[in-house]
Design an enzyme around this catalytic site. Structure first.
Site, PDB file in Angstrom:
ATOM      1  N   LEU A  33       0.828  -1.212   0.000  1.00 55.67           N
ATOM      2  CA  LEU A  33       0.000   0.000   0.000  1.00 55.67           C
ATOM      3  C   LEU A  33       0.860   1.258   0.000  1.00 55.67           C
ATOM      4  CD1 LEU A  33      -2.606  -0.901   2.780  1.00 55.67           C
ATOM      5  CD2 LEU A  33      -3.071  -0.718   0.327  1.00 55.67           C
ATOM      6  N   SER A  36       3.282   2.075   2.983  1.00 55.06           N
ATOM      7  CA  SER A  36       3.677   0.813   3.615  1.00 55.06           C
ATOM      8  C   SER A  36       5.151   0.845   4.000  1.00 55.06           C
ATOM      9  CB  SER A  36       3.417  -0.362   2.670  1.00 55.06           C
ATOM     10  OG  SER A  36       4.124  -0.177   1.452  1.00 55.06           O
ATOM     11  N   SER A  39       9.131   2.179  -0.540  1.00 52.67           N
ATOM     12  CA  SER A  39      10.164   3.028  -1.134  1.00 52.67           C
ATOM     13  C   SER A  39      11.306   3.268  -0.153  1.00 52.67           C
ATOM     14  CB  SER A  39       9.589   4.383  -1.566  1.00 52.67           C
ATOM     15  OG  SER A  39       8.655   4.160  -2.598  1.00 52.67           O
ATOM     16  N   SER A 106       1.628  -1.640  -7.311  1.00 54.43           N
ATOM     17  CA  SER A 106       1.306  -2.833  -8.112  1.00 54.43           C
ATOM     18  C   SER A 106       0.197  -3.652  -7.442  1.00 54.43           C
ATOM     19  CB  SER A 106       2.544  -3.682  -8.394  1.00 54.43           C
ATOM     20  OG  SER A 106       3.444  -3.768  -7.331  1.00 54.43           O
TER      21      SER A 106
HETATM   22  S1  PPS Z   1       0.369   1.657  -9.145  1.00 56.36           S
HETATM   23  O1  PPS Z   1      -0.885   1.317  -8.467  1.00 56.36           O
HETATM   24  O2  PPS Z   1       1.403   0.626  -8.956  1.00 56.36           O
HETATM   25  O3  PPS Z   1       0.131   1.919 -10.578  1.00 56.36           O
HETATM   26  O4  PPS Z   1       0.859   3.002  -8.449  1.00 56.36           O
HETATM   27  P1  PPS Z   1       2.343   3.637  -8.457  1.00 56.36           P
HETATM   28  O5  PPS Z   1       2.827   3.829  -9.848  1.00 56.36           O
HETATM   29  O6  PPS Z   1       3.214   2.869  -7.525  1.00 56.36           O
HETATM   30  O7  PPS Z   1       2.088   5.079  -7.872  1.00 56.36           O
HETATM   31  C1  PPS Z   1       1.726   5.220  -6.524  1.00 56.36           C
HETATM   32  C2  PPS Z   1       2.049   6.626  -6.015  1.00 56.36           C
HETATM   33  O8  PPS Z   1       1.194   7.580  -6.609  1.00 56.36           O
HETATM   34  C3  PPS Z   1       0.614   8.438  -5.639  1.00 56.36           C
HETATM   35  N1  PPS Z   1      -0.840   8.373  -5.862  1.00 56.36           N
HETATM   36  C4  PPS Z   1      -1.666   7.307  -5.689  1.00 56.36           C
HETATM   37  N2  PPS Z   1      -1.483   6.076  -5.173  1.00 56.36           N
HETATM   38  C5  PPS Z   1      -2.566   5.236  -5.165  1.00 56.36           C
HETATM   39  N3  PPS Z   1      -3.788   5.557  -5.620  1.00 56.36           N
HETATM   40  C6  PPS Z   1      -4.013   6.782  -6.143  1.00 56.36           C
HETATM   41  N4  PPS Z   1      -5.226   7.103  -6.613  1.00 56.36           N
HETATM   42  C7  PPS Z   1      -2.929   7.716  -6.188  1.00 56.36           C
HETATM   43  N5  PPS Z   1      -2.815   9.010  -6.621  1.00 56.36           N
HETATM   44  C8  PPS Z   1      -1.545   9.375  -6.417  1.00 56.36           C
HETATM   45  C9  PPS Z   1       1.147   8.041  -4.290  1.00 56.36           C
HETATM   46  O9  PPS Z   1       2.116   9.007  -3.925  1.00 56.36           O
HETATM   47  C10 PPS Z   1       1.812   6.690  -4.515  1.00 56.36           C
HETATM   48  O10 PPS Z   1       3.103   6.599  -3.939  1.00 56.36           O
HETATM   49  P2  PPS Z   1       3.450   5.679  -2.663  1.00 56.36           P
HETATM   50  O11 PPS Z   1       4.940   5.732  -2.586  1.00 56.36           O
HETATM   51  O12 PPS Z   1       2.943   4.290  -2.922  1.00 56.36           O
HETATM   52  O13 PPS Z   1       2.782   6.359  -1.503  1.00 56.36           O
END
Ligand code: PPS
Length: 200
Positions: A33, A36, A39, A106
């Protein structure tokens, strides 16, 4: 796919290249998540590996969306394409004998399986690391304030709130993020890689 294209094989197999480079190539695929800790752990692991003279490179979800994947949003279809492209990029890094570390939510099992399959078809190791945390704990951390925005309806299709996260079933490594510090998480991954003789 385009027609009239031809696959040109490399002059060396991956194993021959790895032997000449004295460096393995593989992908360490972090999933979990938002908030989580994937990174943070991937960054610390990259540091460890670089300081041990391994070529390592981290591909990060947020960062990749500034460039290569800036045309993609967070719909299921866009996430599928995001992960498909990253799987291909990680494979290129790994094939060139770099330790590719990917940190993407992912969220879909099928996408992670596709990434694994692409690697396995080319004889390149794929290690899935599930950075496990409950939505409640991730939401309590909320370092970027995204969960708050998602709850307020300012972000649509937010993973764990209004979009799914399908937990891994066959991850090689599970890190219980709430109970495991960053250094301990790195040690857990390094000891797995050493145990499998993927690194020395
Ligand atoms: S995915 O689901 O694998 O395609 O997402 P990813 O490319 O890892 O991008 C996740 C980061 O984008 C930001 N963000 C969001 N995350 C989840 N859902 C939505 N709707 C969304 N919008 C923006 C967020 O900063 C995620 O980063 P992390 O490091 O996971 O917090």
């Amino acid at each position: 796919m385009a027609t009239n294209i031809t696959w040109h094989p490399h002059s060396l197999t991956h194993a021959e290249r790895a032997s000449l480079r004295r460096q393995p190539g593989l992908t360490i695929w972090f999933t979990g998540l938002s908030a989580s800790g994937k990174s943070t752990i991937a960054t610390a692991l990259e540091q460890h590996l670089l300081h041990s003279s391994y070529a390592a490179y981290r591909l990060d979800g947020d960062n990749i969306r500034f460039g290569l994947n800036k045309d993609l949003g967070f719909s299921e279809t866009d996430r599928n394409e995001n992960i498909r492209r990253i799987a291909e990029v990680a494979l290129l890094f790994a094939d060139s004998c770099t330790l590719a570390l990917t940190s993407f939510i992912s969220p879909y099992r099928a996408d992670r399986l596709l990434a694994r399959k692409l690697h396995e078809e080319r004889g390149i190791k794929f290690v899935e690391v599930y950075v496990q945390v409950g939505v409640e704990e991730a939401e309590r951390r909320d370092p970027k304030g995204l969960y708050k925005k998602a709850r307020a309806g300012e972000i649509k299709e937010f993973t764990g709130v209004s979009a799914p996260y399908e937990e891994p079933e066959g991850a090689e490594i599970v890190i219980r993020s709430g109970e495991t510090g960053v250094e301990e998480a790195c040690r857990q991954i390094l000891s797995y890689l050493e145990g499998k003789r993927l690194i020395e």
